[in-house]
Design an enzyme around this catalytic site. Sequence first.
Site, PDB file in Angstrom:
ATOM      1  N   HIS A 262       0.826  -1.202   0.000  1.00  0.00           N
ATOM      2  CA  HIS A 262       0.000   0.000   0.000  1.00  0.00           C
ATOM      3  C   HIS A 262       0.861   1.252   0.000  1.00  0.00           C
ATOM      4  O   HIS A 262       2.048   1.208   0.329  1.00  0.00           O
ATOM      5  CB  HIS A 262      -0.984   0.027   1.182  1.00  0.00           C
ATOM      6  CG  HIS A 262      -0.382  -0.306   2.505  1.00  0.00           C
ATOM      7  ND1 HIS A 262      -0.560  -1.512   3.136  1.00  0.00           N
ATOM      8  CD2 HIS A 262       0.409   0.417   3.337  1.00  0.00           C
ATOM      9  CE1 HIS A 262       0.081  -1.524   4.287  1.00  0.00           C
ATOM     10  NE2 HIS A 262       0.680  -0.363   4.432  1.00  0.00           N
TER      11      HIS A 262
ATOM     12  N   ARG B 195      -1.352  11.473   3.963  1.00  0.00           N
ATOM     13  CA  ARG B 195      -2.197  12.144   4.951  1.00  0.00           C
ATOM     14  C   ARG B 195      -3.244  13.025   4.268  1.00  0.00           C
ATOM     15  O   ARG B 195      -2.949  13.670   3.261  1.00  0.00           O
ATOM     16  CB  ARG B 195      -1.326  12.979   5.894  1.00  0.00           C
ATOM     17  CG  ARG B 195      -0.247  12.149   6.595  1.00  0.00           C
ATOM     18  CD  ARG B 195       0.745  13.014   7.359  1.00  0.00           C
ATOM     19  NE  ARG B 195       1.794  12.193   7.963  1.00  0.00           N
ATOM     20  CZ  ARG B 195       2.967  11.927   7.393  1.00  0.00           C
ATOM     21  NH1 ARG B 195       3.242  12.440   6.198  1.00  0.00           N
ATOM     22  NH2 ARG B 195       3.854  11.170   7.996  1.00  0.00           N
TER      23      ARG B 195
ATOM     24  N   GLU C  67      -3.621   3.694   1.749  1.00  0.00           N
ATOM     25  CA  GLU C  67      -3.853   3.852   3.186  1.00  0.00           C
ATOM     26  C   GLU C  67      -3.884   5.348   3.497  1.00  0.00           C
ATOM     27  O   GLU C  67      -2.860   6.028   3.461  1.00  0.00           O
ATOM     28  CB  GLU C  67      -2.754   3.175   4.012  1.00  0.00           C
ATOM     29  CG  GLU C  67      -2.942   3.348   5.516  1.00  0.00           C
ATOM     30  CD  GLU C  67      -1.828   2.731   6.344  1.00  0.00           C
ATOM     31  OE1 GLU C  67      -1.650   3.160   7.507  1.00  0.00           O
ATOM     32  OE2 GLU C  67      -1.132   1.828   5.831  1.00  0.00           O
TER      33      GLU C  67
ATOM     34  N   ASN D  50      -4.930  12.663  10.934  1.00  0.00           N
ATOM     35  CA  ASN D  50      -4.457  13.016  12.270  1.00  0.00           C
ATOM     36  C   ASN D  50      -5.440  14.000  12.895  1.00  0.00           C
ATOM     37  O   ASN D  50      -5.777  15.030  12.284  1.00  0.00           O
ATOM     38  CB  ASN D  50      -3.058  13.640  12.189  1.00  0.00           C
ATOM     39  CG  ASN D  50      -2.006  12.643  11.759  1.00  0.00           C
ATOM     40  OD1 ASN D  50      -1.746  11.655  12.433  1.00  0.00           O
ATOM     41  ND2 ASN D  50      -1.400  12.883  10.600  1.00  0.00           N
TER      42      ASN D  50
ATOM     43  N   HIS E  83       2.485  12.027  -8.685  1.00  0.00           N
ATOM     44  CA  HIS E  83       1.082  11.645  -8.818  1.00  0.00           C
ATOM     45  C   HIS E  83       0.910  10.152  -8.572  1.00  0.00           C
ATOM     46  O   HIS E  83       1.884   9.398  -8.492  1.00  0.00           O
ATOM     47  CB  HIS E  83       0.554  11.994 -10.218  1.00  0.00           C
ATOM     48  CG  HIS E  83       1.267  11.271 -11.327  1.00  0.00           C
ATOM     49  ND1 HIS E  83       2.268  11.851 -12.074  1.00  0.00           N
ATOM     50  CD2 HIS E  83       1.148  10.001 -11.815  1.00  0.00           C
ATOM     51  CE1 HIS E  83       2.720  10.993 -12.972  1.00  0.00           C
ATOM     52  NE2 HIS E  83       2.054   9.853 -12.830  1.00  0.00           N
TER      53      HIS E  83
ATOM     54  N   GLU F 221      -3.106  10.507 -12.309  1.00  0.00           N
ATOM     55  CA  GLU F 221      -3.079  10.341 -13.758  1.00  0.00           C
ATOM     56  C   GLU F 221      -4.018   9.196 -14.113  1.00  0.00           C
ATOM     57  O   GLU F 221      -3.881   8.082 -13.589  1.00  0.00           O
ATOM     58  CB  GLU F 221      -1.667  10.021 -14.252  1.00  0.00           C
ATOM     59  CG  GLU F 221      -1.590   9.845 -15.767  1.00  0.00           C
ATOM     60  CD  GLU F 221      -0.193   9.488 -16.265  1.00  0.00           C
ATOM     61  OE1 GLU F 221       0.029   9.552 -17.492  1.00  0.00           O
ATOM     62  OE2 GLU F 221       0.664   9.137 -15.424  1.00  0.00           O
TER      63      GLU F 221
END
Length: 352
Positions: free
Chosen positions: A93, A97, A144, A148, A162, A210
């Site tokens: 993965h 954030r 993932e 926060n 990207h 993209e």
Amino acid sequence: MMKIVPMASSIKPSLTCFSASPRFPVSLLSRNLSRTLHVSQSQLFGLNTHKLLRTSVKCLGVAESGNAAQASTANAQDDLLNWVKNDKRRMLHVVYRVGDLDRTIKFYTECLGMKLLRKRDIPEEKYTNAFLGYGPEDSHFVIELTYNYGVDKYDIGGGFGHFGIAVDDVSKTVELVKAKGGKVTREPGPVKGGKTVIAFIEDPDGYKFELLERGPTPEPLCQVMLRVGDLDRAIKFYEKAFGMELLRTRDNPEYKYTIAMMGYGPEDKFPVLELTYNYGVTEYDKGNAYAQIAIGTDDVYKTAEAIKLFGGKITREPGPLPGINTKITACLDPDGWKSVFVDNIDFFKELE
């Protein structure tokens, strides 16, 4: 007539006077000469010569020891390199954030066709994760997302490029993105110098995607693009330390950049890391939004050894995570991009 024997002190032979060969080694010459002159070898050559001989023997021993150590190190490097190539590795993965988890989940599921696979909240650490993708985590590369608590904005920086997503129809996907209020930064059309239809969009946090028009593929989430300051150095590192294969390179002198595609299998079946070098640019601001790629391995301890050996920096020594006991190790590549290696068996246990 009395035979006159010269005093040993009047004889000043030098080692350069004698040619050491298999037929007449220095030791044999010295013994014969000492018998002729009726003096001992120590008198003949003096203490300095003995010191020289002892030093020479010692140097030969050190040289032989050094050569043996170098050979041993080279063998160890070769063994580790072979192990890396045969390790069962897969991109698991990509982690980054976001400022509003629910908003991002909605955009990815409604506009990009992803599925929410699972969520986990860690209140003691004040963050929440959401895993999204196009198939189960045990067989697909997924996203993932990390939220926060209380942080609603991040700096993406100039180093991250990207993510790539393969779709059946780029134009239809772009229309859907527009209908949902998304941002399109490049309208659908063939890539310059090629036939593949592409488009670029941005998610609510400003991450670029993209869209690549392809037929059915087992890995729709197919690319992560990062910019590097030395392409040859980066390729060498990912080949040796990560065990990736250089799939292809493409130079675009008109726009002054070169790309290298690297991964654990062909682009139409496996996710790839797209490394981009812009002519003359040696470093980038990485911001604080993009985090890392996670990769599976059979042995995090050997993985850490290889990373150190081939120029990477370990930021977390290999070992189990507190609480869940999943073994990991974390590192930085020569450009400062972070990756985490996760024990394969422990990873599957997490998914149970």
